[in-house]
Design a protein around this motif. Structure first.
Motif, PDB file in Angstrom:
ATOM      1  N   MET A   1       0.861  -1.201   0.000  1.00  0.00           N
ATOM      2  CA  MET A   1       0.000   0.000   0.000  1.00  0.00           C
ATOM      3  C   MET A   1       0.895   1.249   0.000  1.00  0.00           C
ATOM      4  O   MET A   1       1.806   1.376   0.808  1.00  0.00           O
ATOM      5  CB  MET A   1      -0.906   0.004   1.232  1.00  0.00           C
ATOM      6  CG  MET A   1      -1.820   1.217   1.311  1.00  0.00           C
ATOM      7  SD  MET A   1      -2.892   1.130   2.762  1.00  0.00           S
ATOM      8  CE  MET A   1      -3.740   2.690   2.624  1.00  0.00           C
ATOM      9  N   SER A   2       0.646   2.146  -0.934  1.00  0.00           N
ATOM     10  CA  SER A   2       1.465   3.356  -1.020  1.00  0.00           C
ATOM     11  C   SER A   2       1.107   4.325   0.098  1.00  0.00           C
ATOM     12  O   SER A   2      -0.029   4.379   0.549  1.00  0.00           O
ATOM     13  CB  SER A   2       1.282   4.043  -2.376  1.00  0.00           C
ATOM     14  OG  SER A   2      -0.044   4.482  -2.534  1.00  0.00           O
ATOM     15  N   THR A   3       2.090   5.072   0.537  1.00  0.00           N
ATOM     16  CA  THR A   3       1.882   6.051   1.586  1.00  0.00           C
ATOM     17  C   THR A   3       1.876   7.451   0.976  1.00  0.00           C
ATOM     18  O   THR A   3       2.196   7.649  -0.192  1.00  0.00           O
ATOM     19  CB  THR A   3       3.003   5.964   2.627  1.00  0.00           C
ATOM     20  OG1 THR A   3       4.244   6.367   1.996  1.00  0.00           O
ATOM     21  CG2 THR A   3       3.160   4.549   3.175  1.00  0.00           C
ATOM     22  N   GLN A   4       1.529   8.421   1.809  1.00  0.00           N
ATOM     23  CA  GLN A   4       1.555   9.807   1.350  1.00  0.00           C
ATOM     24  C   GLN A   4       2.969  10.211   0.959  1.00  0.00           C
ATOM     25  O   GLN A   4       3.165  10.965   0.000  1.00  0.00           O
ATOM     26  CB  GLN A   4       1.005  10.728   2.432  1.00  0.00           C
ATOM     27  CG  GLN A   4       0.750  12.158   1.968  1.00  0.00           C
ATOM     28  CD  GLN A   4      -0.036  12.961   2.985  1.00  0.00           C
ATOM     29  OE1 GLN A   4      -0.456  12.422   4.013  1.00  0.00           O
ATOM     30  NE2 GLN A   4      -0.246  14.235   2.726  1.00  0.00           N
ATOM     31  N   ASN A   5       3.963   9.689   1.673  1.00  0.00           N
ATOM     32  CA  ASN A   5       5.335  10.038   1.316  1.00  0.00           C
ATOM     33  C   ASN A   5       5.765   9.400   0.004  1.00  0.00           C
ATOM     34  O   ASN A   5       6.593   9.961  -0.731  1.00  0.00           O
ATOM     35  CB  ASN A   5       6.314   9.650   2.423  1.00  0.00           C
ATOM     36  CG  ASN A   5       7.640  10.363   2.255  1.00  0.00           C
ATOM     37  OD1 ASN A   5       7.692  11.591   2.206  1.00  0.00           O
ATOM     38  ND2 ASN A   5       8.724   9.600   2.125  1.00  0.00           N
ATOM     39  N   ASP A   6       5.200   8.238  -0.340  1.00  0.00           N
ATOM     40  CA  ASP A   6       5.460   7.658  -1.663  1.00  0.00           C
ATOM     41  C   ASP A   6       4.979   8.615  -2.745  1.00  0.00           C
ATOM     42  O   ASP A   6       5.644   8.811  -3.766  1.00  0.00           O
ATOM     43  CB  ASP A   6       4.750   6.307  -1.821  1.00  0.00           C
ATOM     44  CG  ASP A   6       5.330   5.216  -0.936  1.00  0.00           C
ATOM     45  OD1 ASP A   6       6.540   5.285  -0.642  1.00  0.00           O
ATOM     46  OD2 ASP A   6       4.568   4.321  -0.543  1.00  0.00           O
ATOM     47  N   LEU A   7       3.810   9.208  -2.507  1.00  0.00           N
ATOM     48  CA  LEU A   7       3.254  10.159  -3.468  1.00  0.00           C
ATOM     49  C   LEU A   7       4.131  11.416  -3.531  1.00  0.00           C
ATOM     50  O   LEU A   7       4.331  11.988  -4.608  1.00  0.00           O
ATOM     51  CB  LEU A   7       1.821  10.520  -3.063  1.00  0.00           C
ATOM     52  CG  LEU A   7       0.889  11.054  -4.156  1.00  0.00           C
ATOM     53  CD1 LEU A   7       0.741  10.050  -5.289  1.00  0.00           C
ATOM     54  CD2 LEU A   7      -0.489  11.374  -3.566  1.00  0.00           C
ATOM     55  N   ALA A   8       4.656  11.834  -2.377  1.00  0.00           N
ATOM     56  CA  ALA A   8       5.562  12.985  -2.352  1.00  0.00           C
ATOM     57  C   ALA A   8       6.826  12.704  -3.148  1.00  0.00           C
ATOM     58  O   ALA A   8       7.311  13.561  -3.897  1.00  0.00           O
ATOM     59  CB  ALA A   8       5.911  13.346  -0.907  1.00  0.00           C
ATOM     60  N   ARG A   9       7.380  11.492  -2.998  1.00  0.00           N
ATOM     61  CA  ARG A   9       8.576  11.131  -3.761  1.00  0.00           C
ATOM     62  C   ARG A   9       8.273  11.106  -5.257  1.00  0.00           C
ATOM     63  O   ARG A   9       9.099  11.543  -6.070  1.00  0.00           O
ATOM     64  CB  ARG A   9       9.105   9.766  -3.302  1.00  0.00           C
ATOM     65  CG  ARG A   9       9.935   9.833  -2.043  1.00  0.00           C
ATOM     66  CD  ARG A   9      10.797   8.592  -1.895  1.00  0.00           C
ATOM     67  NE  ARG A   9       9.972   7.388  -1.757  1.00  0.00           N
ATOM     68  CZ  ARG A   9       9.624   6.864  -0.587  1.00  0.00           C
ATOM     69  NH1 ARG A   9      10.016   7.431   0.543  1.00  0.00           N
ATOM     70  NH2 ARG A   9       8.887   5.781  -0.541  1.00  0.00           N
ATOM     71  N   THR A  10       7.103  10.597  -5.607  1.00  0.00           N
ATOM     72  CA  THR A  10       6.692  10.586  -7.012  1.00  0.00           C
ATOM     73  C   THR A  10       6.613  12.003  -7.547  1.00  0.00           C
ATOM     74  O   THR A  10       7.099  12.308  -8.644  1.00  0.00           O
ATOM     75  CB  THR A  10       5.324   9.896  -7.168  1.00  0.00           C
ATOM     76  OG1 THR A  10       5.443   8.520  -6.786  1.00  0.00           O
ATOM     77  CG2 THR A  10       4.826   9.980  -8.606  1.00  0.00           C
ATOM     78  N   PHE A  11       6.015  12.895  -6.757  1.00  0.00           N
ATOM     79  CA  PHE A  11       5.869  14.292  -7.169  1.00  0.00           C
ATOM     80  C   PHE A  11       7.230  14.955  -7.319  1.00  0.00           C
ATOM     81  O   PHE A  11       7.495  15.647  -8.304  1.00  0.00           O
ATOM     82  CB  PHE A  11       5.020  15.035  -6.138  1.00  0.00           C
ATOM     83  CG  PHE A  11       4.743  16.471  -6.488  1.00  0.00           C
ATOM     84  CD1 PHE A  11       4.172  16.819  -7.700  1.00  0.00           C
ATOM     85  CD2 PHE A  11       5.045  17.493  -5.590  1.00  0.00           C
ATOM     86  CE1 PHE A  11       3.914  18.138  -8.025  1.00  0.00           C
ATOM     87  CE2 PHE A  11       4.790  18.808  -5.897  1.00  0.00           C
ATOM     88  CZ  PHE A  11       4.221  19.142  -7.125  1.00  0.00           C
TER      89      PHE A  11
END
Length: 261
Positions: A1-11
């Motif tokens: 499950m992806s975390t909010q920080n995974d999304l931040a790294r993607t961004f």
């Protein structure tokens, strides 16, 4: 499950000098859903000027509370589409900085624009003050489990009458404080900034630069030109809102005149 920080790294990874992230800024859930539904949209970004206008306010009158109401609605759309969201956070709303950052992160955002022109002071923060505010944002984000939170540090040095060298010096200082990218704003009275200045800033900041794509008048640098110069991020600010308002007026005029579809 992806975390909010995974999304931040993607961004953060979408900021690539020479292959810029293009953001078509939104201001409510309707525009967010429209933009999020486009296949080429990689992230959502708000525009504070447009959010303020939608609330019947001038940009400098926008409060944290009004901004957060819009952000919360837009964040739901970003979550539904699994897209990163960055929030135009103006100057951080003075001493509400940490409170506001906590709220946008809890809503789901993974980045903000943070300006170095203080509304309370009606002047630029010193470089040291602005660096401290960037560090405070990142400390809050790390405490909430988003250490890769993206700060797009905006300097209003040109707007405040300083030259491009001062803007670049500030940009370098903000990157050193932990910002991921720098946004140099020319301001309305200055009519933006020149190609030569964009090239100089891009080289000095190693491409970690956000430039506004001018759509409201001819003569601005195109996406292809900005890509070739090597910027990492392109946005449009409130220009979509301005153009949309014009189209609404045209359609309403047609209806009021009894014209056929």
């Amino acid at each position: 499950m992806s975390t909010q920080n995974d999304l931040a790294r993607t961004f953060k990874a979408l900021h690539q000098p020479g292959n810029p992230l293009i953001l078509t800024n939104v201001w409510d859930a309707i525009t967010a859903n429209t933009i999020a539904s486009l296949p080429k949209t990689k992230a959502l970004a708000t525009a504070s000027y447009a959010i303020a206008a939608a609330a019947g306010l001038k940009d400098e009158e926008l409060t944290l509370e009004v901004n957060l109401r819009a952000v919360e609605a837009i964040a739901k759309v970003a979550t539904a589409h699994k897209l990163p969201l960055t929030v135009d956070f103006q100057d951080g709303f003075g001493e509400q900085l940490e409170e506001g950052v906590k709220a946008v992160i809890r809503a789901g955002a993974v980045g903000i624009n943070l300006e170095d022109f203080s509304r309370d002071k009606d002047n630029l923060y010193t470089i040291e003050e602005a660096q401290s505010r960037i560090r405070r944002v990142l400390a809050v984000a790390a405490s909430l489990g988003v250490p890769d939170f993206v700060v797009n540090a905006r300097t209003d040095a040109l707007f405040a009458g300083q030259d491009i060298d001062e803007a670049i010096a500030r940009g370098k200082a903000y990157l050193a404080a932990g910002a991921a990218n720098v946004f140099i704003w020319g301001g309305p009275s200055r009519k933006g900034w020149t190609r030569e200045e964009v090239v100089k800033a891009t080289e000095a900041l190693e491409g970690k630069l956000n430039v506004i794509l001018v759509r409201m008048k001819p003569g601005g640098l195109s996406v292809d030109e900005l890509r070739m110069i090597g910027v990492a991020r392109i946005s449009v600010g409130p220009q979509l809102m301005m153009r949309t308002a014009g189209r609404v007026g045209e359609e309403a005029t047609s209806i009021l005149n009894g014209e056929e579809v």
